[in-house]
Design an enzyme around this catalytic site. Structure first.
Site, PDB file in Angstrom:
ATOM      1  CB  SER A   1      -0.908  -0.146   1.071  1.00 55.11           C
ATOM      2  OG  SER A   1      -2.008   0.683   1.161  1.00 55.11           O
TER       3      SER A   1
ATOM      4  CG  ASP B   1      -6.210  -4.009  -3.400  1.00 53.98           C
ATOM      5  OD1 ASP B   1      -6.931  -3.261  -2.927  1.00 53.98           O
ATOM      6  OD2 ASP B   1      -4.898  -4.069  -3.258  1.00 53.98           O
TER       7      ASP B   1
ATOM      8  CG  HIS C   1      -5.392  -2.882   0.408  1.00 53.54           C
ATOM      9  ND1 HIS C   1      -4.644  -2.405  -0.829  1.00 53.54           N
ATOM     10  CD2 HIS C   1      -4.814  -2.314   1.209  1.00 53.54           C
ATOM     11  CE1 HIS C   1      -3.806  -1.383  -0.611  1.00 53.54           C
ATOM     12  NE2 HIS C   1      -4.080  -1.341   0.946  1.00 53.54           N
TER      13      HIS C   1
END
Length: 349
Positions: free
Chosen positions: A46, A141, A175
């Site tokens: 991320s 995601d 995610h």
């Protein structure tokens, strides 16, 4: 002599215990040791993935490869939190997400990269040619959808041959940091953002960059964790989105040789994965340390922290602290480079 009230004595005792606890905690934080490691690589999830990309691009003569999990192209946000949260990710709670194929404007980002390189604020892009890059994008995601990662591959292909890039994008994963032994179910979106997806992302990316490696340690870890003072590398770290201390994992084979002949891998955690949010869960369970044990590899875990402009303790990939955030002189970038230099023997302790 007037007798003090009972609550005063209790308050003083509590204050004394607090001071003892603070003193003990500080005593456990050491200076980052001077070592002589080589073959530096980076990875992240991320915001940590964005940080890994920009560190790799800016210091391409230092780094040999990168692992990118749910990130995007270099300088994707172009210093705009609006672009960061609507075009480079879907994290704006008020505005509609605009992520789509080509939505990061890769050609513009390549032009900016080349301009930075020409102005020598990042290393020459020619140094990227031999890098090895491993990418992972979960098909489910919802935070950094696959079109962003697809754009990252397009960006990399401008500088790196296809044979040096591995892109995993078929796993139905949300995610999070994918592992094969720890965390939430693979489709969970939530703390600590480590999911058991039957995918050893740490192992796969390390084997792609350095491999083939020896098998990971399947038992208790052999090495030691060092909590080190990050203020040695950046003044007033918490003012600039970095925690007071970071972590280094050192296996015995590197401890006994001062790092000589060892590799160094730098791992950037994602937003909401700082120690204030999840303790040391990421440092201990993201999957890297077991591979380090049997492969003469040290793992550096720099730590971000929350600020008013950065409440989720993300790394600076959208200029919340520094307009030079993606260049070699960026505060966080320079701080981590100083850590790397300490561990590779380029600077004295």
């Amino acid at each position: 002599m007037t007798e003090l009230p009972w609550w005063w004595e209790a308050a003083m005792r509590a204050l004394w215990m607090l001071l003892l606890w603070i003193s003990a905690a500080q005593a456990q934080v050491a200076s980052l040791p001077a070592m002589r490691a080589g073959q530096v690589s980076v990875s992240g999830l991320s915001s940590g993935a964005y940080m890994a990309v920009q560190f790799e691009i800016a210091f391409s003569r230092t780094v040999v490869g990168a692992g990118v999990i749910a990130g995007g192209p270099y300088f994707c946000s172009q210093g705009s939190v609006l672009t960061a949260t609507t075009s480079c990710s879907c994290t704006n709670e008020l505005l509609t997400c605009h992520v789509h194929a080509g939505g990061t404007h890769v050609n513009d980002l390549i032009a900016i990269t080349d301009w930075f390189a020409a102005s020598q604020t990042i290393d020459p892009t020619s140094a990227l040619a031999n890098h090895r890059v491993w990418m992972f994008s979960g098909s489910a995601d919802s935070v950094v959808p696959q079109p962003v990662m697809n754009d990252l591959k397009t960006y990399y292909r401008h500088y790196i041959s296809a044979s040096h890039i591995s892109y995993q994008r078929t796993i139905n994963a949300e995610h999070a940091m994918p592992t094969d032994s720890y965390g939430n179910s693979c489709l969970t979106l939530g703390t600590p953002y480590i999911n058991n997806c039957n995918v050893d992302a740490a192992g796969e990316l390390l084997n792609w960059i350095y491999g083939p490696l020896s098998a990971r340690n399947s038992g208790p870890l052999n090495g030691r964790f060092i909590a080190f003072d990050q203020s040695e590398f950046i003044s007033l770290p918490t003012w600039h989105g970095m925690a007071d201390f970071g972590y280094l994992y050192v296996p015995p084979s590197c401890d006994s040789t001062g790092g000589q002949g060892c590799k160094l891998h730098v791992v950037f955690h994602g937003c909401l994965q700082n120690t204030d949010a999840i303790g040391t869960a990421f440092v201990r369970h993201a999957g890297y340390n077991a591979w380090a044990d049997f492969n003469r590899m040290m793992i550096l875990y720099p730590q971000a922290s929350a600020t008013f402009a950065n409440p989720n303790a993300c790394w600076d990939w959208f200029a919340y602290d520094d307009s030079r955030y993606a260049q070699k002189s960026g505060r966080q970038m320079a701080a981590v480079k100083r850590m790397v230099d300490r561990l590779t023997g380029l600077t004295p302790p």
